[in-house]
Motif scaffolding. Structure first.
Motif, PDB file in Angstrom:
ATOM      1  N   MET A   1     -70.968  14.573 -33.567  1.00  0.00           N
ATOM      2  CA  MET A   1     -69.963  14.987 -32.646  1.00  0.00           C
ATOM      3  C   MET A   1     -70.071  14.231 -31.317  1.00  0.00           C
ATOM      4  O   MET A   1     -69.056  13.884 -30.732  1.00  0.00           O
ATOM      5  N   LYS A   2     -71.312  14.025 -30.884  1.00  0.00           N
ATOM      6  CA  LYS A   2     -71.542  13.338 -29.634  1.00  0.00           C
ATOM      7  C   LYS A   2     -71.072  11.884 -29.718  1.00  0.00           C
ATOM      8  O   LYS A   2     -70.476  11.362 -28.774  1.00  0.00           O
ATOM      9  N   ASN A   3     -71.312  11.209 -30.834  1.00  0.00           N
ATOM     10  CA  ASN A   3     -70.886   9.817 -31.015  1.00  0.00           C
ATOM     11  C   ASN A   3     -69.368   9.693 -31.035  1.00  0.00           C
ATOM     12  O   ASN A   3     -68.806   8.721 -30.538  1.00  0.00           O
ATOM     13  N   THR A   4     -68.687  10.670 -31.610  1.00  0.00           N
ATOM     14  CA  THR A   4     -67.229  10.655 -31.653  1.00  0.00           C
ATOM     15  C   THR A   4     -66.655  10.772 -30.240  1.00  0.00           C
ATOM     16  O   THR A   4     -65.691  10.094 -29.889  1.00  0.00           O
ATOM     17  N   ALA A   5     -67.225  11.599 -29.407  1.00  0.00           N
ATOM     18  CA  ALA A   5     -66.765  11.765 -28.029  1.00  0.00           C
ATOM     19  C   ALA A   5     -66.959  10.470 -27.238  1.00  0.00           C
ATOM     20  O   ALA A   5     -66.091  10.070 -26.453  1.00  0.00           O
ATOM     21  N   ILE A   6     -68.056   9.808 -27.458  1.00  0.00           N
ATOM     22  CA  ILE A   6     -68.329   8.539 -26.767  1.00  0.00           C
ATOM     23  C   ILE A   6     -67.314   7.486 -27.197  1.00  0.00           C
ATOM     24  O   ILE A   6     -66.805   6.721 -26.364  1.00  0.00           O
ATOM     25  N   ILE A   7     -66.994   7.433 -28.465  1.00  0.00           N
ATOM     26  CA  ILE A   7     -65.999   6.466 -28.973  1.00  0.00           C
ATOM     27  C   ILE A   7     -64.625   6.747 -28.362  1.00  0.00           C
ATOM     28  O   ILE A   7     -63.928   5.828 -27.921  1.00  0.00           O
ATOM     29  N   PHE A   8     -64.222   8.027 -28.286  1.00  0.00           N
ATOM     30  CA  PHE A   8     -62.929   8.377 -27.694  1.00  0.00           C
ATOM     31  C   PHE A   8     -62.877   8.033 -26.205  1.00  0.00           C
ATOM     32  O   PHE A   8     -61.859   7.553 -25.698  1.00  0.00           O
ATOM     33  N   VAL A   9     -63.951   8.273 -25.491  1.00  0.00           N
ATOM     34  CA  VAL A   9     -64.002   7.919 -24.069  1.00  0.00           C
ATOM     35  C   VAL A   9     -63.917   6.401 -23.905  1.00  0.00           C
ATOM     36  O   VAL A   9     -63.177   5.893 -23.049  1.00  0.00           O
ATOM     37  N   PHE A  10     -64.626   5.656 -24.728  1.00  0.00           N
ATOM     38  CA  PHE A  10     -64.596   4.199 -24.674  1.00  0.00           C
ATOM     39  C   PHE A  10     -63.185   3.677 -24.966  1.00  0.00           C
ATOM     40  O   PHE A  10     -62.690   2.797 -24.259  1.00  0.00           O
ATOM     41  N   ILE A  11     -62.540   4.199 -26.002  1.00  0.00           N
ATOM     42  CA  ILE A  11     -61.169   3.783 -26.344  1.00  0.00           C
ATOM     43  C   ILE A  11     -60.204   4.171 -25.221  1.00  0.00           C
ATOM     44  O   ILE A  11     -59.306   3.408 -24.869  1.00  0.00           O
ATOM     45  N   GLY A  12     -60.396   5.312 -24.594  1.00  0.00           N
ATOM     46  CA  GLY A  12     -59.556   5.745 -23.479  1.00  0.00           C
ATOM     47  C   GLY A  12     -59.694   4.824 -22.282  1.00  0.00           C
ATOM     48  O   GLY A  12     -58.706   4.474 -21.638  1.00  0.00           O
TER      49      GLY A  12
END
Length: 186
Positions: A1-12
């Motif tokens: 879950m933590k890795n998914t949030a980091i990916i979304f923040v990076f893409i944002g």
């Protein structure tokens, strides 16, 4: 879950960066090129048969601290508008008329008296704006965007370039480059 949030923040952040680049910096970069993307095409401000070569003939841009091209002419000769635009200023003490073809450019014609137009009038390229006040006629192109003077020869039509090039061969400064200015890098 933590890795998914980091990916979304990076893409944002990437998405936000591309939006800022596309809508803020890219238009400024396209507009920073100065006046070369406009349709600035100057014609001869004087009839070539009224040019004289007894002294200087044609004085190139930037020579003798000149910020334009000076042409030796017959006194009292008709002076034509080198470009269409609004007469933004008339300086009677220096016999200079300023034509503004666009918001980024001013074209100065020095050595003009007995004007046929007044400040605020629209002139068409080739209209007689007045008559020469002396044996010297100056043509200056002022780049308002980059706050500098440009060599008018670079913006002349082919006919005017041919006349100026031929006139330079017979002038005192025949060994000079018409736009030779060591302090300006084009």
């Amino acid at each position: 879950m933590k890795n998914t949030a980091i990916i979304f923040v990076f893409i944002g952040i990437l998405f936000l960066g591309s939006i800022i680049f596309g809508f803020i910096y890219l238009p400024k970069m396209a507009d920073a090129s100065g006046i070369d993307n406009q349709d600035i095409e100057l014609s001869m401000p004087i009839d070539s048969t009224l040019m004289r070569y007894s002294r200087d003939g044609v004085i190139p841009f930037c020579l003798n601290n000149s910020n334009g091209i000076d042409i030796q002419v017959k006194e009292g000769a008709a002076v034509f508008a080198p470009i269409s635009g609004i007469i933004s200023n008339i300086y009677s003490e220096t016999a200079r008329v300023v034509i503004q073809p666009s918001s980024k450019v001013l074209v100065h014609v020095k050595g003009v008296k007995d004007l046929n137009y007044k400040e605020g009038d629209y002139v068409m390229k080739g209209d007689i704006i007045g008559y020469t006040s002396s044996e010297n006629l100056g043509l200056i192109l002022e780049n308002l965007k980059n706050e500098r003077y440009e060599c008018p020869f670079l913006y002349m039509d082919e006919n005017a370039k041919g006349i100026i090039s031929n006139a330079l061969k017979y002038s005192t400064y025949s060994s000079e480059n018409i736009c030779g200015c060591p302090s300006i890098n084009y």
